[in-house]
Design a protein around this motif. Structure first.
Motif, PDB file in Angstrom:
ATOM      1  N   ALA A 228      22.012 -76.423 -35.032  1.00  0.00           N
ATOM      2  CA  ALA A 228      21.197 -77.538 -34.524  1.00  0.00           C
ATOM      3  C   ALA A 228      20.734 -78.429 -35.683  1.00  0.00           C
ATOM      4  CB  ALA A 228      19.995 -76.988 -33.763  1.00  0.00           C
ATOM      5  N   ASN A 229      20.317 -77.815 -36.793  1.00  0.00           N
ATOM      6  CA  ASN A 229      19.855 -78.607 -37.939  1.00  0.00           C
ATOM      7  C   ASN A 229      20.984 -79.432 -38.538  1.00  0.00           C
ATOM      8  OD1 ASN A 229      17.089 -78.190 -38.020  1.00  0.00           O
ATOM      9  ND2 ASN A 229      17.273 -76.264 -39.125  1.00  0.00           N
ATOM     10  N   GLU A 230      22.174 -78.827 -38.607  1.00  0.00           N
ATOM     11  CA  GLU A 230      23.309 -79.587 -39.144  1.00  0.00           C
ATOM     12  C   GLU A 230      23.637 -80.763 -38.222  1.00  0.00           C
ATOM     13  OE1 GLU A 230      26.414 -77.523 -41.394  1.00  0.00           O
ATOM     14  OE2 GLU A 230      27.811 -78.274 -39.887  1.00  0.00           O
ATOM     15  N   PRO A 260      16.729 -78.622 -33.404  1.00  0.00           N
ATOM     16  CA  PRO A 260      16.543 -78.889 -34.840  1.00  0.00           C
ATOM     17  C   PRO A 260      15.052 -78.975 -35.164  1.00  0.00           C
ATOM     18  CG  PRO A 260      17.808 -80.656 -33.752  1.00  0.00           C
ATOM     19  CD  PRO A 260      17.239 -79.790 -32.678  1.00  0.00           C
ATOM     20  N   GLY A 261      14.753 -78.921 -36.439  1.00  0.00           N
ATOM     21  CA  GLY A 261      13.357 -79.031 -36.866  1.00  0.00           C
ATOM     22  C   GLY A 261      13.335 -79.325 -38.348  1.00  0.00           C
ATOM     23  N   PRO A 262      12.169 -79.154 -38.992  1.00  0.00           N
ATOM     24  CA  PRO A 262      12.082 -79.454 -40.429  1.00  0.00           C
ATOM     25  C   PRO A 262      12.635 -78.334 -41.304  1.00  0.00           C
ATOM     26  CG  PRO A 262       9.968 -78.725 -39.612  1.00  0.00           C
ATOM     27  CD  PRO A 262      10.872 -78.775 -38.418  1.00  0.00           C
ATOM     28  N   GLY A 263      13.113 -77.247 -40.694  1.00  0.00           N
ATOM     29  CA  GLY A 263      13.616 -76.098 -41.454  1.00  0.00           C
ATOM     30  C   GLY A 263      13.222 -74.841 -40.705  1.00  0.00           C
ATOM     31  N   VAL A 264      13.523 -73.694 -41.276  1.00  0.00           N
ATOM     32  CA  VAL A 264      13.195 -72.430 -40.612  1.00  0.00           C
ATOM     33  C   VAL A 264      12.153 -71.692 -41.442  1.00  0.00           C
ATOM     34  CG1 VAL A 264      14.104 -70.132 -40.046  1.00  0.00           C
ATOM     35  CG2 VAL A 264      15.351 -72.176 -39.362  1.00  0.00           C
ATOM     36  N   GLU A 292      21.598 -71.445 -46.075  1.00  0.00           N
ATOM     37  CA  GLU A 292      21.564 -72.597 -46.994  1.00  0.00           C
ATOM     38  C   GLU A 292      21.303 -73.899 -46.234  1.00  0.00           C
ATOM     39  OE1 GLU A 292      24.371 -70.469 -50.392  1.00  0.00           O
ATOM     40  OE2 GLU A 292      25.283 -71.907 -49.005  1.00  0.00           O
ATOM     41  N   VAL A 293      21.923 -74.033 -45.061  1.00  0.00           N
ATOM     42  CA  VAL A 293      21.705 -75.251 -44.248  1.00  0.00           C
ATOM     43  C   VAL A 293      20.224 -75.326 -43.863  1.00  0.00           C
ATOM     44  CG1 VAL A 293      22.166 -76.333 -41.993  1.00  0.00           C
ATOM     45  CG2 VAL A 293      24.065 -75.393 -43.342  1.00  0.00           C
ATOM     46  N   ASN A 294      19.684 -74.231 -43.352  1.00  0.00           N
ATOM     47  CA  ASN A 294      18.277 -74.266 -42.922  1.00  0.00           C
ATOM     48  C   ASN A 294      17.325 -74.469 -44.099  1.00  0.00           C
ATOM     49  OD1 ASN A 294      18.759 -74.066 -40.185  1.00  0.00           O
ATOM     50  ND2 ASN A 294      18.810 -71.822 -40.215  1.00  0.00           N
ATOM     51  N   ASP A 295      17.642 -73.872 -45.233  1.00  0.00           N
ATOM     52  CA  ASP A 295      16.785 -74.041 -46.419  1.00  0.00           C
ATOM     53  C   ASP A 295      16.862 -75.463 -46.983  1.00  0.00           C
ATOM     54  OD1 ASP A 295      15.605 -71.604 -46.428  1.00  0.00           O
ATOM     55  OD2 ASP A 295      16.777 -70.754 -48.081  1.00  0.00           O
TER      56      ASP A 295
END
Ligand code: SAJ
Length: 418
Positions: A228-230, A260-264, A292-295
Motif C-alpha cells: 500500500a505504501n509503495e 498507506p500511511g506515514p510509515g509503520v 525497507e519500503v515501510n522504513d
C-alpha cells in the motif's frame, strides 16, 4: 473442571504481560506480576496502570482490590510462569534476547518440579529451546524437555500473543491461540492454562512452528502495508488518487489492499520481520524489501512537507507554521513507540524557519526529545493558523475535519480529509 494452576507468575508487566496477568486474576487465579521497573510494580500494587488500554484499568483495580493480583520485582514460586518481556533488535537488526535470558535465569531460582513455563515474547525460531538451555544451566537438579522429553520435571511452551493494542482485553479472550510445547505434554498443559480465560481455539503445535507463526503473522501484515505504501508513492508520481484507486481495486472479490500511511510503527510489525531476515538473510528477500519500503516512507513524507514549505516561503515572509496532527504510532492510542509520525514531527521541528505545533489528543505533554522546539496545540487552533496541516495519524478526533476547513496547504498521509 478444576485447574492445576492455583498461582501463576507473569514476568514483564508491559502491554501484554499486565493485561494477561489481570485477565488470569479476574478468573480468580492468584497472580504474581514481576517487573524490573519499580514504578510499574508500585502502580499495579495501588491498582493503577501506567499505560492506556481500554478496560485494563478497571480489571487491574478489581483484581488488586480482591487480592488476586499483586506485583513484585523479585520472582516467587508459582505453578506456572508466563514470560512477556521485550525482544527488541540490536545493531544490524539482530534480535536481542537479553531480556528473555535474564527473565529465564531469574525464574530459574524459584523453579520446582511440576512447573510450566510459557514464553510469549515474540522470538526468533529456537528461542524456547535456548531458554530451556539457560534454565538447565541454572538448575542442574531439575530436568527440562530437551533433556528428558515427556518425563521432564519442568515443561516449556511457546505461545505468541496476538492481541491488537486498543482491543487487548477483548482479543485476549476471543483470539485463537497457537500453543507450541517442546513436547506434546508441554503443549497440553499450556492449553489447560490458557483455557482459564481464552474462549478462542487453542491449537497444539511445536514450539518452533509457534515461534515462526508469530513472525509470519506480523511479516504478512508488514508486506501488505508495504504494498500500500509503495502504491501511494507510485500514484503520487502519476498524479492519481491512491485512496480512490485502492477503494476501487478492493471491489474485486479477491483483492484486499491495506491502507498507506506515514510509515509503520509500534514495537511489533516494524521489528518482527527482521527476526526472519536475520535467520534467513538469503531467502527473505520480499520480507526485507517490505521493511525497507515501510522504513523509507517517513523520509518520503518529509520530502513532501519540505516542498510545501518552499511554496509557502514564496508567498510570505517569516516562519512557516506547520501543524502535525497525531504523533502516536496508530489511531486512538497514546503509544508513541517507534512512531513514524513522531519521527517526522521531530525532524520538521528542527528545521530553520519552521514554527511547529503538534496536535496529539492522547498525551498531555510533548516528549523531551522535541527540546522545546514544538508546542502541543489544540485541533481547532492549529487548524486555523497552520500554513501547512500535516495529518499523520487518523485519530477519531481528526476524522470530523474536512480539507476545506483548512486555510493552508493540507498533506494528508492517511487519506481521511479527501
Ligand atoms: N498500518 C498501516 N496501514 C494499515 C494498517 C496498519 O500503515 O492498513 C500501520 C499502523 O498505522 C501502525 C502499524 O502499521 O503504524 C502497525 O499497526 P497494526 O494495527 O497493523 O498492528 P500493531 O503493531 O498494533 O499490532 C500487530 C498485530 N498483528 C497483526 O495484525 C498481524 C497484533 O495482532 C499483534 O499482536 C501485534 O502486532 C504484536 O504484538 O505483535
Amino acid at each position: 473442571m478444576k485447574s492445576e494452576f492455583k498461582t501463576v507468575s507473569v514476568i514483564g508487566l508491559g502491554y501484554i504481560g499486565l493485561p494477561t496477568a489481570a485477565m488470569l486474576a479476574s478468573r480468580k487465579v492468584n497472580v504474581i506480576g514481576v517487573d524490573v521497573n519499580e514504578n510499574a510494580v508500585q502502580a499495579v500494587n495501588r491498582g493503577e496502570i501506567l499505560i492506556t488500554e481500554p478496560d485494563l484499568d478497571m480489571v487491574v483495580s478489581a483484581a488488586v482490590n480482591q487480592g488476586y493480583l499483586r506485583a513484585t520485582t523479585t520472582p516467587e514460586k508459582a505453578d506456572a510462569f508466563i514470560v512477556a518481556v521485550p525482544t527488541p533488535f540490536c545493531d544490524g537488526h539482530k534480535p536481542d534476547l537479553s531480556y528473555v535470558e535474564s527473565a529465564a535465569r531469574s525464574i530459574a531460582k524459584v523453579l520446582e518440579k511440576g512447573n510450566l513455563i510459557i514464553l510469549e515474547s515474540t522470538s526468533p525460531v529456537t528461542t524456547t529451546d535456548q531458554m530451556a538451555g539457560w534454565l538447565a544451566e541454572e538448575r542442574p537438579d531439575l530436568t527440562f524437555p530437551h533433556q528428558a522429553g515427556e518425563d521432564c520435571d519442568v515443561c516449556l511452551a511457546y505461545c505468541p500473543e496476538r492481541v491488537l493494542p486498543g482491543r487487548i482485553m477483548q482479543e485476549l479472550i476471543r483470539n485463537d491461540r497457537v500453543v507450541g510445547g517442546m513436547t506434546p505434554h508441554c503443549s497440553r498443559r499450556a492449553i489447560d492454562l490458557y483455557k482459564i480465560f481464552v474462549d478462542g481455539a487453542c491449537i497444539e503445535t511445536s514450539s518452533r512452528v509457534a515461534e515462526m507463526c508469530k513472525l509470519v503473522e506480523n511479516s504478512f501484515r508488514d508486506v501488505n502495508i508495504a504494498f500500500a505504501n509503495e502504491l501511494s508513492m507510485i500514484c503520487d508520481e502519476l498524479s492519481i488518487d491512491v485512496w480512490e484507486t485502492i477503494a476501487l481495486a478492493n471491489r474485486h472479490p479477491r483483492v484486499n489492499i491495506l491502507q498507506p500511511g506515514p510509515g509503520v510503527g509500534g514495537h511489533c510489525i516494524a521489528v518482527d520481520p527482521w527476526f526472519i531476515v536475520s535467520q534467513s538473510p538469503e531467502q527473505a528477500k520480499l520480507i526485507r524489501t517490505a521493511r525497507e519500503v515501510n522504513d523509507s516512507k517517513p523520509e518520503w513524507v518529509l520530502g513532501q512537507v519540505v516542498q510545501a514549505i518552499a511554496k509557502v516561503r514564496q508567498q510570505k515572509d517569516g516562519p512557516v507554521k506547520v501543524a502535525c496532527f497525531g504523533l502516536a504510532f496508530k489511531p486512538d492510542i497514546d503509544d508513541l513507540r517507534e512512531s513514524p509520525a513522531l519521527q517526522i514531527a521531530k525532524t520538521l521541528s528542527m528545521l530553520d524557519g519552521v514554527e511547529m505545533t503538534a496536535v496529539e489528543p492522547f498525551i498531555s505533554e510533548l516528549p523531551e526529545s522535541f527540546s522545546g522546539k514544538c508546542t502541543l496545540g489544540k485541533t481547532s487552533v492549529a487548524q486555523k493558523s497552520a500554513d501547512i496541516a500535516l495529518l499523520l495519524v487518523d485519530h477519531t478526533e481528526f476524522r470530523s475535519l474536512k480539507r476545506k476547513d483548512f486555510p493552508g496547504i493540507v498533506i494528508d498521509t492517511k487519506g481521511i480529509w479527501d
